[in-house]
Design an enzyme around this catalytic site. Structure first.
Site, PDB file in Angstrom:
ATOM      1  CE  LYS A  36       4.120  64.061  11.669  1.00 40.68           C
ATOM      2  NZ  LYS A  36       2.696  64.284  12.030  1.00 40.68           N
ATOM      3  CE1 TYR A  95       0.822  59.360  11.471  1.00 40.04           C
ATOM      4  CE2 TYR A  95       1.672  60.029   9.327  1.00 40.04           C
ATOM      5  CZ  TYR A  95       1.674  60.126  10.717  1.00 40.04           C
ATOM      6  OH  TYR A  95       2.539  60.997  11.351  1.00 40.04           O
ATOM      7  CG  PHE A 124      -7.204  63.872  10.127  1.00 43.58           C
ATOM      8  CD1 PHE A 124      -6.021  63.122  10.093  1.00 43.58           C
ATOM      9  CD2 PHE A 124      -7.984  63.811  11.263  1.00 43.58           C
ATOM     10  CE1 PHE A 124      -5.631  62.329  11.165  1.00 43.58           C
ATOM     11  CE2 PHE A 124      -7.613  63.018  12.352  1.00 43.58           C
ATOM     12  CZ  PHE A 124      -6.431  62.273  12.289  1.00 43.58           C
ATOM     13  NE  ARG A 135       2.941  60.663  22.122  1.00 46.87           N
ATOM     14  CZ  ARG A 135       2.451  60.712  20.870  1.00 46.87           C
ATOM     15  NH1 ARG A 135       3.026  60.061  19.895  1.00 46.87           N
ATOM     16  NH2 ARG A 135       1.379  61.431  20.607  1.00 46.87           N
ATOM     17  CB  THR A 174      -1.432  66.157  18.230  1.00 41.47           C
ATOM     18  OG1 THR A 174      -1.191  64.930  18.926  1.00 41.47           O
ATOM     19  CG2 THR A 174      -1.643  65.889  16.750  1.00 41.47           C
ATOM     20  NE  ARG A 185       3.991  66.970  16.960  1.00 39.57           N
ATOM     21  CZ  ARG A 185       3.375  65.844  17.288  1.00 39.57           C
ATOM     22  NH1 ARG A 185       2.813  65.706  18.473  1.00 39.57           N
ATOM     23  NH2 ARG A 185       3.326  64.846  16.426  1.00 39.57           N
ATOM     24  CG  ASN A 207       2.072  67.397  13.894  1.00 37.13           C
ATOM     25  OD1 ASN A 207       2.717  66.777  13.050  1.00 37.13           O
ATOM     26  ND2 ASN A 207       1.209  66.820  14.696  1.00 37.13           N
ATOM     27  CG  HIS A 251       5.433  59.853  13.910  1.00 40.06           C
ATOM     28  ND1 HIS A 251       4.121  59.640  14.257  1.00 40.06           N
ATOM     29  CD2 HIS A 251       6.085  58.679  14.144  1.00 40.06           C
ATOM     30  CE1 HIS A 251       3.982  58.386  14.673  1.00 40.06           C
ATOM     31  NE2 HIS A 251       5.159  57.780  14.613  1.00 40.06           N
ATOM     32  CD  GLU A 258       5.357  54.321  14.452  1.00 34.70           C
ATOM     33  OE1 GLU A 258       6.164  55.059  15.062  1.00 34.70           O
ATOM     34  OE2 GLU A 258       4.126  54.485  14.493  1.00 34.70           O
TER      35      GLU A 258
END
Ligand code: GDP
Length: 131
Positions: free
Chosen positions: A3, A43, A51, A79, A85, A96, A106, A109, A120
């Site tokens: 990100k 998203y 948010f 993950r 998150t 993270r 964070n 993704h 994706e």
């Protein structure tokens, strides 16, 4: 995806190193930017969340790195590698935990299912096909 916070803070190389050393094979990768429109589409599932606007502004604030990764059990293992998150809740040593600053910024993704990983992959790489 790496990100904008992590790319902007110079963490791209360290994050790619973690990905490779944890057994993931990079099958596609690109350095690019999301517009507000494309970040919103990516998203879309969060469109009604409070948010959403902040998330779209953040995700379109600077370059990102999109990648398709391959490994047995890739979704679950990735993950685990990235952590929770909210970086405050992410296990020590996760990406993270090491590189993220906030629940929004964070660092990375990761797709949450094989089905979404395929969607994706095609979002970033037209007609993505596994090598
Ligand atoms: P992920 O699958 O771990 O990325 O988490 P989600 O799918 O639940 O959320 C998508 C992204 O929205 C997260 O990675 C964060 O960048 C952002 N996000 C999630 N929850 C919040 C929140 O409570 N506040 C803000 N500002 N951003 C959030």
């Amino acid at each position: 995806m790496i990100k904008p916070d992590a790319v902007g803070n110079g963490h791209t190389g360290k994050i790619i190193d973690q990905i490779i050393s944890n057994g993931f094979r990079i099958v596609a990768m690109k350095y690019t930017c999301l517009s507000e429109e494309t970040a919103g589409r990516f998203y879309d599932v969060h469109r009604t969340r409070p948010f959403f606007k902040d998330l779209v502004d953040f995700m379109s604030s600077g370059p990102i790195v999109a990648a398709v990764l391959e490994k047995n059990n890739a979704v679950e293992d990735f993950r685990k590698l990235i952590g929770a998150t909210d970086p405050k809740k992410a296990e020590p040593g996760t990406i993270r935990n090491l590189f993220a600053k906030s629940i929004e910024a964070n660092a990375v993704h990761g797709s949450d299912s094989d089905e979404n990983a395929a969607i994706e992959a095609n979002f970033f790489f037209n007609q993505f096909e596994r090598f």
